[in-house]
Design an enzyme around this catalytic site. Structure first.
Site, PDB file in Angstrom:
ATOM      1  N   GLU A  51       0.814  -1.222   0.000  1.00  0.00           N
ATOM      2  CA  GLU A  51       0.000   0.000   0.000  1.00  0.00           C
ATOM      3  C   GLU A  51       0.844   1.268   0.000  1.00  0.00           C
ATOM      4  O   GLU A  51       0.520   2.247  -0.686  1.00  0.00           O
ATOM      5  CB  GLU A  51      -0.962   0.004   1.198  1.00  0.00           C
ATOM      6  N   HIS A 100      -9.584  -5.518  11.082  1.00  0.00           N
ATOM      7  CA  HIS A 100     -10.328  -5.243   9.851  1.00  0.00           C
ATOM      8  C   HIS A 100     -11.610  -4.456  10.101  1.00  0.00           C
ATOM      9  O   HIS A 100     -12.529  -4.490   9.288  1.00  0.00           O
ATOM     10  CB  HIS A 100     -10.694  -6.558   9.142  1.00  0.00           C
TER      11      HIS A 100
END
Lengths: 355, 220
Positions: free
Chosen positions: B68, B137
């Site tokens: 990322e 998450h």
């Protein structure tokens, strides 16, 4: 092959993936070398002046000097086309100067003045000249490497044949952002040259404590890049030749990882007394590895310059720097009311929409 | 809806409304590209980019490795040179790997260069909790991003706003953090036919409160 450097580094170099570049390339014409010598002198004198201004507390913040490494900035700029992109670390004054920012705008930026290339908003570590494709000047170690890959990506996306040169220090090599950028450059065949300016110290920590592999070009194989080593970064011709080769390779969409071994004659920053090396070691380096005296010696030997010419050139450069420093000091600090001017290009005010 | 009055409407999921916004902006401006994990061959981890690679090709819809920080930085660099990247984070939890790029590079480049650079990038993806994903998450990040100067933070509550706001975000000249709700991709709503955008920063009062004013559905 350039002359071997006395260095504690072990060279486990394997020629399969990389090669040493040096004076086997075309010789630079003498007028061009003289121009490069003058650029190096300007860098040196600007850096010396900025150290003085820092000691006089006219420059605050961090100040990292490029003294000793000048051949890399000048050699890189000379080897590249004006349309090629350059991005570097916080040790950026030299690249600002070779990419068209005036000495007054460089010194003024460090002093936080309006005349500065970023109107005093960036300071020593963040100089930019977008019009001449110099994109900073970045303060977070390694984090500018993905930006460099982004410039190369943009060139390829737009169908341009421009190369990006992204410089970093040996201290940035262990950082993850550098490796992610290298991998993306390899995966996407980006037109980029990463140049590691290996001055053997990450701030004050020696190379063997920071890098698992001391021969940095070996890492090129892991990213499907070409590796190029320059053993003596104080040899202007060698630096120019190697970066010329690297840029040609990158222009054909084969990314390159270069290591240029160099020496900074000062500490990491003004607050670093550099106790990690002895006075004798430093004096020896200054005698044998000063890019300015080495290039002058060559010009002297080839009959292109004599001592008086050098003195005259130096006096001219010193006068230029004196005038630039005076101009920078005379420039006002930015008006405090403008502090928020550049945060947004298109400010969105809650409840009111755009200003 | 603030910019449409009598447009014909049809029912779309938020997922498909976002997909339409991306397709229209890719069609409109060759400088727009979509980059992220699984956006191309796989058609998107949450299918927001379904069909876009087939339609626009691998040059405009770019699959990335799981890195990322690296691909966010590539997007920021490309934006500094005038492209308009849309960077998909598979979820905003993973954008924490890119937080240095977003905060130190995207948000501050304009300030540090006294306006030489704009960074017209959109970083978008699902945000907030979903079903039984545990702690790594399930984070809602909007308040964090709203505290960093230089970023524009956008979120929405329905399909029509999702489309109009994403189109505005892509045309915006500063970095936009565009937060989608992982739980609500399948929610259906009426969406106008045809071209429309919703300006950023203008509250749409869905239901006036009796006590204090509140602007639901959008933040900046």
């Amino acid at each position: 092959m350039t002359s071997a450097v006395e260095t504690p580094m072990k060279n486990s170099h394997d020629d399969a993936g990389s090669r040493a570049a040096g004076s086997d390339g075309g010789r630079l014409a003498l007028p061009r070398l003289k121009k490069m010598l003058r650029e190096m002198l300007l860098i040196r004198r600007v850096e010396e002046r900025s150290a003085q201004l820092y000691q006089q507390r006219k420059i605050a913040g961090f100040l990292h000097l490029y003294i000793g490494q000048e051949a890399i900035a000048v050699g890189a700029n000379e080897a590249l086309r004006p349309t090629d992109h350059i991005i570097t670390t916080y040790r950026d004054h030299a690249f600002a100067l070779v990419r068209g920012i005036s000495a007054a705008a460089v010194l003024g930026e460090m002093m936080g003045r309006e005349i500065g290339c970023a109107k005093g908003r960036g300071g020593s570590m963040h100089m930019f000249n977008k019009a001449q494709n110099f994109h900073g000047g970045h303060g977070i170690i390694g984090a500018h490497c993905p930006l460099g890959a982004g410039f190369a990506f943009a060139s390829k996306y737009q169908g341009k044949k421009d190369v990006t040169v992204c410089l970093l220090g040996d201290g940035a090599v262990p950082n993850g952002a550098f490796h992610e950028a290298c991998n993306l450059a390899g995966v996407w065949s980006l037109p980029i040259v990463f140049i590691i300016e290996n001055n053997e110290y990450a701030m004050g920590t020696p190379l063997h404590k920071t890098n698992a592999v001391l021969d940095m070009t070996l890492r090129a194989q892991g990213y499907n890049m070409k590796g190029i080593l320059v053993e003596d970064g104080s040899d202007t011709q060698a630096v120019f030749d190697a970066i010329s080769d690297a840029a040609a390779t990158a222009r054909d969409f084969k990314p390159v990882l270069m290591e240029i071994r160099t020496n900074r004659f000062r500490g990491h920053s003004m607050s670093d007394p550099a106790k990690y090396r002895t006075k004798e070691q430093l004096e020896e380096l200054k005698k044998s590895k000063d890019p300015i005296s080495r290039l002058f010696t060559r010009l002297l030997e080839e009959g292109a310059m004599d001592d008086d010419d050098f003195k005259a050139m130096d006096e001219e450069v010193k006068a230029e720097v004196d005038a630039a420093a005076a101009e920078a000091e005379a420039s006002p600090q930015p008006d405090p009311s403008t502090v928020g001017d550049y945060v947004y290009s298109d400010p969105v005010i809650p409840g009111k929409g755009r200003r | 809806m603030t910019t449409q009055t009598q447009a014909a409407m049809r029912e779309l999921t938020i997922r498909d409304a976002l997909n339409e916004a991306l397709a229209e902006e890719l069609e409109r401006d060759p400088n727009v590209f979509l980059m992220g994990e699984e956006v191309g061959d796989y058609d998107g981890a949450y299918k927001v980019s379904r069909g876009l690679m087939d339609r626009f090709g691998a040059k405009r819809v770019i699959d990335t490795p799981i890195a990322e920080g690296g691909f966010a930085g590539v997007g920021i660099g490309a934006a500094m040179l005038g492209l308009r990247p849309v960077i998909e984070m598979m979820t905003f939890n993973f954008a924490l790997q890119a937080i240095d790029q977003i905060v130190n590079n995207a948000a501050k480049m304009r300030l540090m260069s006294a306006g030489e650079y704009n960074v017209p990038i959109v970083i978008r993806g699902p945000n907030g909790p979903a079903h039984m994903l545990s702690a790594q998450h399930s984070q809602a990040m909007e308040s964090l991003y709203a505290h960093w100067p230089g970023l524009v933070v956008v979120t929405f509550s329905n399909a029509a706003d999702a489309k109009g706001l994403l189109k505005s975000a892509i045309r915006h000249n500063d970095p936009v953090i565009f937060l989608e709700s992982e739980y609500n991709y399948g929610d259906k709503g009426m969406v106008p036919e045809g071209e429309y955008t919703i300006p950023l920063g203008v509250g749409d009062i869905k239901r006036p409160a009796r006590t204090s004013p509140s602007s639901l559905g959008r933040r900046w």
